[in-house]
Design a protein around this motif. Structure first.
Motif, mmCIF file in Angstrom:
data_model
loop_
_atom_site.group_PDB
_atom_site.id
_atom_site.type_symbol
_atom_site.label_atom_id
_atom_site.label_comp_id
_atom_site.label_asym_id
_atom_site.label_seq_id
_atom_site.Cartn_x
_atom_site.Cartn_y
_atom_site.Cartn_z
ATOM 1 N N PHE A 173 0.826 -1.206 0.000
ATOM 2 C CA PHE A 173 0.000 0.000 0.000
ATOM 3 C C PHE A 173 0.863 1.260 0.000
ATOM 4 C CE2 PHE A 173 -2.753 3.100 2.363
ATOM 5 C CZ PHE A 173 -3.735 3.229 1.393
ATOM 6 N N VAL A 174 1.971 1.212 0.734
ATOM 7 C CA VAL A 174 2.898 2.345 0.767
ATOM 8 C C VAL A 174 3.450 2.605 -0.634
ATOM 9 C CG1 VAL A 174 5.100 3.188 1.660
ATOM 10 C CG2 VAL A 174 3.508 1.989 3.185
ATOM 11 N N TYR A 175 3.817 1.556 -1.339
ATOM 12 C CA TYR A 175 4.355 1.697 -2.698
ATOM 13 C C TYR A 175 3.340 2.362 -3.628
ATOM 14 C CZ TYR A 175 8.719 -0.941 -2.156
ATOM 15 O OH TYR A 175 9.989 -1.342 -1.813
ATOM 16 N N TRP A 176 2.077 1.972 -3.505
ATOM 17 C CA TRP A 176 1.052 2.563 -4.370
ATOM 18 C C TRP A 176 0.804 4.023 -4.003
ATOM 19 C CZ3 TRP A 176 -1.374 0.641 -8.697
ATOM 20 C CH2 TRP A 176 -1.107 -0.701 -9.015
ATOM 21 N N ASN A 177 0.942 4.372 -2.731
ATOM 22 C CA ASN A 177 0.806 5.773 -2.333
ATOM 23 C C ASN A 177 1.991 6.607 -2.802
ATOM 24 O OD1 ASN A 177 -1.651 6.482 -0.496
ATOM 25 N ND2 ASN A 177 -1.037 4.447 0.176
ATOM 26 N N VAL A 178 3.169 6.023 -2.795
ATOM 27 C CA VAL A 178 4.349 6.710 -3.334
ATOM 28 C C VAL A 178 4.141 6.976 -4.820
ATOM 29 C CG1 VAL A 178 6.801 6.457 -3.881
ATOM 30 C CG2 VAL A 178 5.959 5.839 -1.608
ATOM 31 N N GLN A 179 3.535 6.011 -5.523
ATOM 32 C CA GLN A 179 3.253 6.228 -6.944
ATOM 33 C C GLN A 179 2.263 7.375 -7.128
ATOM 34 O OE1 GLN A 179 3.362 3.510 -10.412
ATOM 35 N NE2 GLN A 179 1.238 3.135 -9.874
ATOM 36 N N ALA A 180 1.261 7.462 -6.243
ATOM 37 C CA ALA A 180 0.303 8.563 -6.322
ATOM 38 C C ALA A 180 1.018 9.906 -6.165
ATOM 39 C CB ALA A 180 -0.774 8.401 -5.240
ATOM 40 N N LEU A 181 1.948 9.976 -5.212
ATOM 41 C CA LEU A 181 2.713 11.208 -5.007
ATOM 42 C C LEU A 181 3.565 11.521 -6.227
ATOM 43 C CD1 LEU A 181 3.727 13.492 -3.128
ATOM 44 C CD2 LEU A 181 5.463 11.878 -2.278
ATOM 45 N N TRP A 182 4.202 10.491 -6.784
ATOM 46 C CA TRP A 182 5.037 10.664 -7.973
ATOM 47 C C TRP A 182 4.218 11.227 -9.137
ATOM 48 C CZ3 TRP A 182 4.852 6.760 -12.178
ATOM 49 C CH2 TRP A 182 5.716 7.088 -13.243
ATOM 50 N N VAL A 183 3.043 10.660 -9.363
ATOM 51 C CA VAL A 183 2.190 11.121 -10.458
ATOM 52 C C VAL A 183 1.820 12.586 -10.260
ATOM 53 C CG1 VAL A 183 -0.085 10.887 -11.536
ATOM 54 C CG2 VAL A 183 1.246 8.835 -10.995
ATOM 55 N N PHE A 184 1.337 12.936 -9.079
ATOM 56 C CA PHE A 184 0.831 14.289 -8.856
ATOM 57 C C PHE A 184 1.954 15.330 -8.922
ATOM 58 C CE2 PHE A 184 -0.695 17.899 -6.364
ATOM 59 C CZ PHE A 184 -1.949 18.099 -6.933
ATOM 60 N N MET A 185 3.059 15.047 -8.257
ATOM 61 C CA MET A 185 4.167 16.016 -8.239
ATOM 62 C C MET A 185 4.780 16.184 -9.625
ATOM 63 S SD MET A 185 4.674 17.574 -5.426
ATOM 64 C CE MET A 185 6.311 18.211 -5.833
ATOM 65 N N THR A 186 4.955 15.094 -10.345
ATOM 66 C CA THR A 186 5.559 15.167 -11.673
ATOM 67 C C THR A 186 4.648 15.890 -12.649
ATOM 68 O OG1 THR A 186 6.704 13.069 -11.250
ATOM 69 C CG2 THR A 186 6.572 13.801 -13.539
ATOM 70 N N LEU A 187 3.351 15.658 -12.520
ATOM 71 C CA LEU A 187 2.379 16.229 -13.457
ATOM 72 C C LEU A 187 1.917 17.628 -13.050
ATOM 73 C CD1 LEU A 187 0.986 15.223 -16.047
ATOM 74 C CD2 LEU A 187 -0.876 14.350 -14.634
ATOM 75 N N LEU A 188 2.378 18.128 -11.921
ATOM 76 C CA LEU A 188 1.865 19.392 -11.382
ATOM 77 C C LEU A 188 1.912 20.558 -12.369
ATOM 78 C CD1 LEU A 188 0.627 20.775 -8.953
ATOM 79 C CD2 LEU A 188 2.935 21.199 -8.058
ATOM 80 N N PRO A 189 3.011 20.795 -13.110
ATOM 81 C CA PRO A 189 2.992 21.910 -14.065
ATOM 82 C C PRO A 189 1.895 21.770 -15.118
ATOM 83 C CG PRO A 189 5.234 21.151 -13.697
ATOM 84 C CD PRO A 189 4.334 20.147 -13.058
#
Length: 276
Positions: free
Chosen positions: A118-134
């Protein structure tokens, strides 16, 4: 009677509210998709669609943010299209690779532990949002500006990064599938100029997309999206990418004089010393 100044602040506040609403919707959709992916992956005890789910979330959020933002300017359409191209290529490549390999070594001690998974999938959620933020900020912005140098330089950097990552991935794929290379490490093609040229291309792409998106950004909150390409660099350089691969390579070939020479003479990430 409302003065021009009050009207300006009202419109600015309304714009911030709309933008915040789009970002919140995207964050909620991101988490929902990753949590759903985790539930299915944990039940099946598999990581085979982990990367595919991440790439698909990028594509979906890019398009949803453009729809929810309510504007469809050329810059937004190009940005969304480039994110889509990136996600389709990388997602397909990673999915084909794990189907061939059968598993991802990153998850050897994780797939049977739902809590850690579950932690890994939440890290992926953070990665997606932060990377896509611009891209999310850009697609939330109704204001437009004429295309300028930052757009063309940014798109050029994206194109260079896309080609670099795609070529590096393909070169390594061909190398690993050659029986004559069993037990060997790649040091040809782009891999002769950088030990991780695919990650170099990845960083270039997101840096280029931020540069173009910044053309219409105003205010400190929007400009904070510059953290996005820095986040990508930090994640790959210090967390989930290079450190893991370097440790695995050292364990496998650390005693090989040829590998020692390769490490000594080939830049870790940025290929500048080798190029010039």
């Amino acid at each position: 009677m409302i003065s021009p100044g009050q009207l300006f602040y009202f419109l600015a506040a309304l714009q911030d509210l709309i933008m915040g609403s789009v970002l919140l919707k995207c964050a909620a959709a991101d988490l929902g998709l990753q949590w759903g992916g985790w539930a299915l992956a944990a039940a099946l005890r598999t990581e085979k669609f982990y990367d595919l789910a991440g790439s698909g979330t990028f594509i979906l959020l890019a398009h949803l943010s453009r729809v929810w933002g309510g504007a469809s300017h050329l810059r937004q359409n190009v940005q969304t299209g480039l994110v889509t191209a990136w996600g389709l290529r990388l997602g397909t490549f990673l999915f084909m690779r794990i189907l061939k390999d059968g598993q991802d070594r990153r998850f050897n001690k994780v797939r049977d532990s739902p809590g850690t998974f579950f932690v890994y999938w939440n890290v992926q959620a953070l990665w997606v949002f932060m990377t896509l933020l611009p891209t999310l900020v850009l697609n939330s912005e109704k204001r437009d500006a004429p295309l300028g140098p930052r757009d063309f330089i940014g798109w050029g950097l994206w194109g260079l990064g896309f080609a670099t990552e795609a070529i590096a991935d393909q070169q390594k794929w061909i190398f690993k599938n050659d029986p004559g290379n069993a037990g060997k490490f790649i040091q040809s093609g782009l891999w002769a100029y950088s030990r991780h040229p695919n990650y170099f291309g990845e960083i270039l792409q997101w840096g280029g997309l931020w540069l173009s998106a910044s053309s219409v950004m105003k205010g400190p909150l929007q400009l904070l999206s510059a953290a996005s390409p820095l986040f990508v660099w930090f994640l790959l350089r210090h967390v989930s990418g290079i450190p893991i691969l370097e440790k695995q390579a050292l364990k496998k070939w650390g005693a090989d004089p040829q590998f020692q020479d390769y490490v000594r003479n080939t830049p870790l990430l940025w290929p500048w010393p080798k190029c010039f």
